[in-house]
Design an enzyme around this catalytic site. Sequence first.
Site, PDB file in Angstrom:
ATOM      1  CE  LYS A 168       0.614   1.301   4.532  1.00 30.60           C
ATOM      2  NZ  LYS A 168       1.574   2.412   4.898  1.00 30.60           N
ATOM      3  CB  ALA A 224      11.574  -1.499   7.977  1.00 30.29           C
ATOM      4  N   GLY A 229       7.397   1.518   5.050  1.00 30.14           N
ATOM      5  CA  GLY A 229       6.223   2.287   4.925  1.00 30.14           C
ATOM      6  C   GLY A 229       5.175   1.720   3.831  1.00 30.14           C
ATOM      7  N   GLY A 283       3.572  -1.484   4.343  1.00 30.42           N
ATOM      8  CA  GLY A 283       2.565  -2.315   4.624  1.00 30.42           C
ATOM      9  C   GLY A 283       3.038  -3.727   4.402  1.00 30.42           C
ATOM     10  N   GLY A 284       4.425  -4.104   3.811  1.00 33.31           N
ATOM     11  CA  GLY A 284       4.359  -5.439   3.379  1.00 33.31           C
ATOM     12  C   GLY A 284       4.114  -6.402   4.670  1.00 33.31           C
ATOM     13  CB  SER A 297       0.291  -4.675   7.732  1.00 30.20           C
ATOM     14  OG  SER A 297       0.923  -3.904   8.491  1.00 30.20           O
ATOM     15  CB  SER A 298       0.197  -6.818   2.708  1.00 26.30           C
ATOM     16  OG  SER A 298      -0.344  -7.371   1.601  1.00 26.30           O
ATOM     17  CG  ASP A 322      -0.633   0.214   8.319  1.00 27.71           C
ATOM     18  OD1 ASP A 322      -1.537   0.951   8.529  1.00 27.71           O
ATOM     19  OD2 ASP A 322       0.628   0.452   7.890  1.00 27.71           O
TER      20      ASP A 322
HETATM   21  O1  C5P Z   1      -0.018  -1.189  14.808  1.00 26.74           O
HETATM   22  P1  C5P Z   1       1.450  -1.114  14.591  1.00 26.74           P
HETATM   23  O2  C5P Z   1       2.130  -2.286  15.459  1.00 26.74           O
HETATM   24  O3  C5P Z   1       1.518  -1.353  13.075  1.00 26.74           O
HETATM   25  O4  C5P Z   1       1.864   0.539  15.130  1.00 26.74           O
HETATM   26  C1  C5P Z   1       3.194   0.535  15.332  1.00 26.74           C
HETATM   27  C2  C5P Z   1       3.552   1.641  16.081  1.00 26.74           C
HETATM   28  O5  C5P Z   1       3.370   2.983  15.487  1.00 26.74           O
HETATM   29  C3  C5P Z   1       2.877   1.572  17.508  1.00 26.74           C
HETATM   30  O6  C5P Z   1       3.369   0.935  18.220  1.00 26.74           O
HETATM   31  C4  C5P Z   1       2.549   3.112  17.795  1.00 26.74           C
HETATM   32  O7  C5P Z   1       3.623   3.496  18.484  1.00 26.74           O
HETATM   33  C5  C5P Z   1       2.517   3.713  16.291  1.00 26.74           C
HETATM   34  N1  C5P Z   1       1.153   3.839  15.894  1.00 26.74           N
HETATM   35  C6  C5P Z   1       0.496   4.993  16.365  1.00 26.74           C
HETATM   36  N2  C5P Z   1      -0.695   5.334  16.020  1.00 26.74           N
HETATM   37  C7  C5P Z   1      -1.256   4.586  14.905  1.00 26.74           C
HETATM   38  C8  C5P Z   1      -0.694   3.692  14.386  1.00 26.74           C
HETATM   39  C9  C5P Z   1       0.717   3.363  14.857  1.00 26.74           C
HETATM   40  O8  C5P Z   1       0.968   5.682  17.327  1.00 26.74           O
HETATM   41  N3  C5P Z   1      -2.521   4.874  14.649  1.00 26.74           N
END
Ligand code: C5P
Length: 315
Positions: free
Chosen positions: A16, A101, A103, A105-106, A108-109, A141
């Site tokens: 994405k 890493a 950005g 979304g690999g 997550s996808s 994501d």
């Molecule tokens: O949910 P995910 O593990 O992908 O998010 C990674 C980090 O990004 C979270 O630990 C958080 O610190 C930050 N994050 C956030 N607000 C969001 C999405 C992510 O603060 N809406």
Amino acid sequence: MRRDSPRWLKLPAYAKLNLGLEVLGVRQDGYHELRTLFQTIDLKDDVELTLADRGVTIACDHPGVPTDDSNLAVRAARELLAFSRSGRGARIRLVKRIPVAGGLGGGSSDAATVLRGLDRLLGLGLGATELHRLARRLGADVPFFLVGGTALGLARGDEVYPLRRQIEAHFVLVDPQRPVSTAAVFRRVDESLTPRENGNTIFRFVSSDLEGTGAFSALTNELEAAALTEVPELGEVVRRIREILLGDGARMAALSGSGSSFFGLFEDGRQARRAESRLQAAGFRALRGRTITFEQYGRAWSRALGRSRGGGRTR
Ligand code: C5P
């Protein structure tokens, strides 16, 4: 397990872009309240899944991808298998093409694909609500990848609404190969966060107040400044990439998510090809492709789940 369930599956996991990203505030759970415009692109990993007697194993061709429980695909498999109470395990094989890493979304996808794939292999027939519930526990994501196309992401980014207006465009992206920690970027954002109201660009884009090509250039990623503070050497790289992309006719150029992938969106495929060549000539590793609409995403999934159905095939 249902009798018509396949023995293994090979499935796509598309990347994405965030065409725009606004940080509206800090939530009580410590996450950030977001408004983002997600867009699926045709850059993808392949995920092969086979049921096993017990446990979850993963193999990946990319050295930067963890093969333990820190891999979101492994956690997705464990969550779904536990939920199924089937007592089964799974083997996962990942062919990685989405920059890690970056950005895009690999991870997550891949995780969303594992949820859908194991649901199919086990013949559970989980609905969208149940899959979404499992997905949002894995990461903010992940739910988007159950939807795909052009979609609005609200709350933590995990409340996802496909838009009537689906974007058909070409992208060119550069992975500067400087991984950025998403959590660190959000912490930086906190230093300059001020309360917000509606009225800014994504809201207007979605409400059709902003139409035509100018709409794209109005979109911004509010994580960009924080990402560039977090990884200062990225600043000059981003400046050069943006200059080439916009110079070759990109409608917009922005960082995706918390970076460090930087992309341009083009209406004209020839301009996209020219930008790609120019970036490569400047020493950048550039990738080019097209956006995928909500309908195309749905069809790709039906094909993948249908075509791989094959009873006797084992791996
Ligand atoms: O949910 P995910 O593990 O992908 O998010 C990674 C980090 O990004 C979270 O630990 C958080 O610190 C930050 N994050 C956030 N607000 C969001 C999405 C992510 O603060 N809406």
